[in-house]
Design a protein around this motif. Structure first.
Motif, PDB file in Angstrom:
ATOM      1  N   ASP A   1       0.819  -1.214   0.000  1.00 35.12           N
ATOM      2  CA  ASP A   1       0.000   0.000   0.000  1.00 35.12           C
ATOM      3  C   ASP A   1       0.851   1.260   0.000  1.00 35.12           C
ATOM      4  N   LEU A   2       2.046   1.199   0.555  1.00 29.66           N
ATOM      5  CA  LEU A   2       2.945   2.350   0.526  1.00 29.66           C
ATOM      6  C   LEU A   2       3.370   2.676  -0.898  1.00 29.66           C
ATOM      7  N   VAL A   3       3.457   1.657  -1.723  1.00 34.19           N
ATOM      8  CA  VAL A   3       3.809   1.855  -3.128  1.00 34.19           C
ATOM      9  C   VAL A   3       2.582   2.302  -3.937  1.00 34.19           C
ATOM     10  N   ARG A   4       1.447   1.737  -3.625  1.00 32.52           N
ATOM     11  CA  ARG A   4       0.226   1.951  -4.419  1.00 32.52           C
ATOM     12  C   ARG A   4      -0.464   3.280  -4.136  1.00 32.52           C
ATOM     13  N   TYR A   5      -0.418   3.743  -2.885  1.00 30.36           N
ATOM     14  CA  TYR A   5      -1.174   4.926  -2.486  1.00 30.36           C
ATOM     15  C   TYR A   5      -0.270   6.051  -1.984  1.00 30.36           C
ATOM     16  N   MET A   6      -0.882   7.199  -1.773  1.00 31.85           N
ATOM     17  CA  MET A   6      -0.173   8.346  -1.227  1.00 31.85           C
ATOM     18  C   MET A   6       0.056   8.125   0.273  1.00 31.85           C
ATOM     19  N   VAL A   7       1.140   8.695   0.769  1.00 34.20           N
ATOM     20  CA  VAL A   7       1.474   8.609   2.186  1.00 34.20           C
ATOM     21  C   VAL A   7       1.474  10.021   2.758  1.00 34.20           C
ATOM     22  N   ALA A   8       0.963  10.163   3.965  1.00 34.00           N
ATOM     23  CA  ALA A   8       0.955  11.461   4.646  1.00 34.00           C
ATOM     24  C   ALA A   8       1.420  11.273   6.077  1.00 34.00           C
ATOM     25  N   LEU A   9       2.014  12.322   6.624  1.00 31.80           N
ATOM     26  CA  LEU A   9       2.334  12.345   8.049  1.00 31.80           C
ATOM     27  C   LEU A   9       1.281  13.207   8.718  1.00 31.80           C
ATOM     28  N   ILE A  10       0.570  12.621   9.665  1.00 31.24           N
ATOM     29  CA  ILE A  10      -0.506  13.331  10.363  1.00 31.24           C
ATOM     30  C   ILE A  10      -0.020  13.633  11.778  1.00 31.24           C
ATOM     31  N   PRO A  11      -0.045  14.909  12.155  1.00 32.82           N
ATOM     32  CA  PRO A  11       0.416  15.263  13.508  1.00 32.82           C
ATOM     33  C   PRO A  11      -0.619  14.866  14.557  1.00 32.82           C
ATOM     34  N   PHE A  12      -0.124  14.363  15.674  1.00 30.35           N
ATOM     35  CA  PHE A  12      -1.019  14.078  16.796  1.00 30.35           C
ATOM     36  C   PHE A  12      -1.141  15.332  17.646  1.00 30.35           C
ATOM     37  N   ARG A  13      -2.356  15.835  17.713  1.00 28.40           N
ATOM     38  CA  ARG A  13      -2.674  16.979  18.572  1.00 28.40           C
ATOM     39  C   ARG A  13      -3.755  16.516  19.544  1.00 28.40           C
ATOM     40  N   PRO A  14      -3.428  16.450  20.830  1.00 25.87           N
ATOM     41  CA  PRO A  14      -4.403  15.964  21.817  1.00 25.87           C
ATOM     42  C   PRO A  14      -5.696  16.786  21.779  1.00 25.87           C
ATOM     43  N   LEU A  15      -6.792  16.099  22.051  1.00 30.22           N
ATOM     44  CA  LEU A  15      -8.082  16.770  22.150  1.00 30.22           C
ATOM     45  C   LEU A  15      -8.088  17.646  23.400  1.00 30.22           C
ATOM     46  N   ARG A  16      -8.764  18.737  23.334  1.00 34.70           N
ATOM     47  CA  ARG A  16      -8.918  19.623  24.489  1.00 34.70           C
ATOM     48  C   ARG A  16     -10.202  19.240  25.214  1.00 34.70           C
ATOM     49  N   HIS A  17     -10.052  18.795  26.449  1.00 35.28           N
ATOM     50  CA  HIS A  17     -11.228  18.413  27.237  1.00 35.28           C
ATOM     51  C   HIS A  17     -11.641  19.576  28.124  1.00 35.28           C
ATOM     52  N   ALA A  18     -12.927  19.789  28.202  1.00 34.35           N
ATOM     53  CA  ALA A  18     -13.435  20.818  29.116  1.00 34.35           C
ATOM     54  C   ALA A  18     -13.307  20.315  30.533  1.00 34.35           C
ATOM     55  N   ALA A  19     -12.851  21.189  31.414  1.00 34.08           N
ATOM     56  CA  ALA A  19     -12.668  20.794  32.816  1.00 34.08           C
ATOM     57  C   ALA A  19     -13.937  20.976  33.616  1.00 34.08           C
TER      58      ALA A  19
END
Length: 94
Positions: free
Chosen positions: A76-94
């Motif tokens: 699949d790495l050869v067949r499709y596009m690859v992206a790097l997605i940043p992990f940004r934690p969800l903001r939880h209401a306190a």
């Protein structure tokens, strides 16, 4: 910042699908590549949030070089596009 490799499956006439080899079951989609990337970042944050809440371990992101050694992913790495997605934690209401 932590980044996860995502496989972006773009085929004519279909929604753009995104999945993360390091995070089983973490998938997303969109009508366009831009929408799919936005949705993928949200799916990534939600997947990690749910895993943390349920006490499951969070897999460390592998490099593209490491993923190329995984037969199920390499094709699949050869067949499709690859992206790097940043992990940004969800903001939880306190």
């Amino acid at each position: 910042m932590t980044y996860y490799v995502a496989i972006v499956e773009e085929e004519e006439g279909k929604a753009v699908g995104v999945w993360f080899p390091d995070l089983p079951g973490c998938v997303s989609a969109g009508d366009t590549v831009d929408e799919a990337m936005t949705n993928a970042a949200e799916a990534l944050a939600l997947w990690i949030d749910v895993a943390e809440e349920s006490g499951r371990p969070i897999p460390a992101p592998r490099t593209l070089t490491e993923l190329k050694r995984v037969p199920e992913v390499a094709e699949d790495l050869v067949r499709y596009m690859v992206a790097l997605i940043p992990f940004r934690p969800l903001r939880h209401a306190a």
